[in-house]
Design an enzyme around this catalytic site. Structure first.
Site, short mmCIF file in Angstrom:
data_model
loop_
_atom_site.label_atom_id
_atom_site.label_comp_id
_atom_site.label_asym_id
_atom_site.label_seq_id
_atom_site.Cartn_x
_atom_site.Cartn_y
_atom_site.Cartn_z
CG ASN A 98 -8.10 -0.83 -5.21
OD1 ASN A 98 -8.10 -1.94 -5.74
ND2 ASN A 98 -6.97 -0.22 -4.85
CE1 TYR A 150 -7.25 -10.51 -0.50
CE2 TYR A 150 -7.98 -12.38 -1.82
CZ TYR A 150 -7.63 -11.04 -1.72
OH TYR A 150 -7.68 -10.24 -2.84
CB VAL A 175 -10.29 2.33 4.47
CG1 VAL A 175 -9.92 3.14 3.24
CG2 VAL A 175 -9.49 1.03 4.56
#
Length: 250
Positions: A89, A155, A63
């Site tokens: 996802n 994150y 991706v």
């Protein structure tokens, strides 16, 4: 059977949440395209879907590679005629404080979690605009826009960006008949929610103390939430970032 005759793309579908989502859409009648980096993992996802009588195809993709994502979407449209739903996802997790995290780890987390969603949106939206309709659900996290944790700087930044990107893209695209929303889960019943060396029993004990609901979320719970957002039942939901975290960010 809310997705009969629909073509659904799920990235990161080789395991965990992505595999559960792919199975959930297939159970409700969709033709599912499972996408991820590992062909072996995708093959297993397709086998599980077909064993239940569902329809699925596997396409490998990175991706973070715009050309690869464009080929993925182009192949879906060429093979199935359209792309009705996309669930972005694919993502990775890495711990580290701002001071201690290696710069290459920071860059990789942002590249996969944020740029990967941006590239997926870019090419999915183009295909959906051409057909005049579509639904996209991005998987963000309760860590980022909703809660913060020391030691999870990259994150948190990457997932907060997904939340903001989702809302902006939703405003840009709803006039074209494309609904875009996000789900921000807390800890789920996957290996990602375990600390290094932690067993399921250890995790369960920790969650009883740290989460208001006292447990991790199940894969069925996040699957049900995503399928609702992707369905016509949620037709008035635009730019929503739906937090699913057992009360952690309440």
């Amino acid at each position: 059977m809310r997705f009969t005759d629909k073509v659904v793309l799920v990235t990161g579908a080789g395991s965990g949440v992505g595999r559960a989502l792919a199975q959930g859409f297939a159970r409700e009648g969709a033709t599912v395209v499972a996408a991820a980096r590992s062909p072996e993992a995708l093959e297993q996802t397709v086998k599980l879907i077909e064993a239940e009588g569902g329809r699925a195809a596997a396409i490998t993709v990175d991706v973070t590679d715009s050309a690869a994502v464009a080929r993925l979407v182009g192949e879906i449209v060429a093979r199935f005629g359209r792309l009705d739903v996309a669930v972005n996802n694919a993502g990775i997790f890495a711990a580290g404080t701002v001071v201690d995290m290696p710069e290459e780890d920071w860059a990789r987390v942002l590249q996969v979690n944020t740029t990967g969603v941006f590239l997926a949106l870019k090419h999915e939206i183009a295909a959906m605009r051409a057909q005049g309709s579509g639904v996209i659900v991005n998987i963000a996290s309760n860590i980022g826009a909703h809660t913060r944790r020391a030691g999870l700087s990259a994150y948190a930044a990457s997932k907060a960006a997904v939340s903001a990107l989702t809302r902006t893209a939703a405003l840009e695209c709803i006039g074209d008949g494309i609904r875009i929303n996000a789900v921000s889960p807390g800890p789920l019943d996957t290996d990602m929610s375990k600390r290094p060396g932690e067993t399921e029993d250890d995790r369960a004990a920790r969650m009883r103390e740290s989460l208001p609901i006292g447990r991790v979320g199940t894969l069925d719970e996040i699957t049900g939430t995503v399928l609702w957002l992707a369905s016509d039942d949620a037709g008035f939901a635009v730019g929503l970032d739906l937090v699913l975290d057992g009360g952690a960010s309440a």
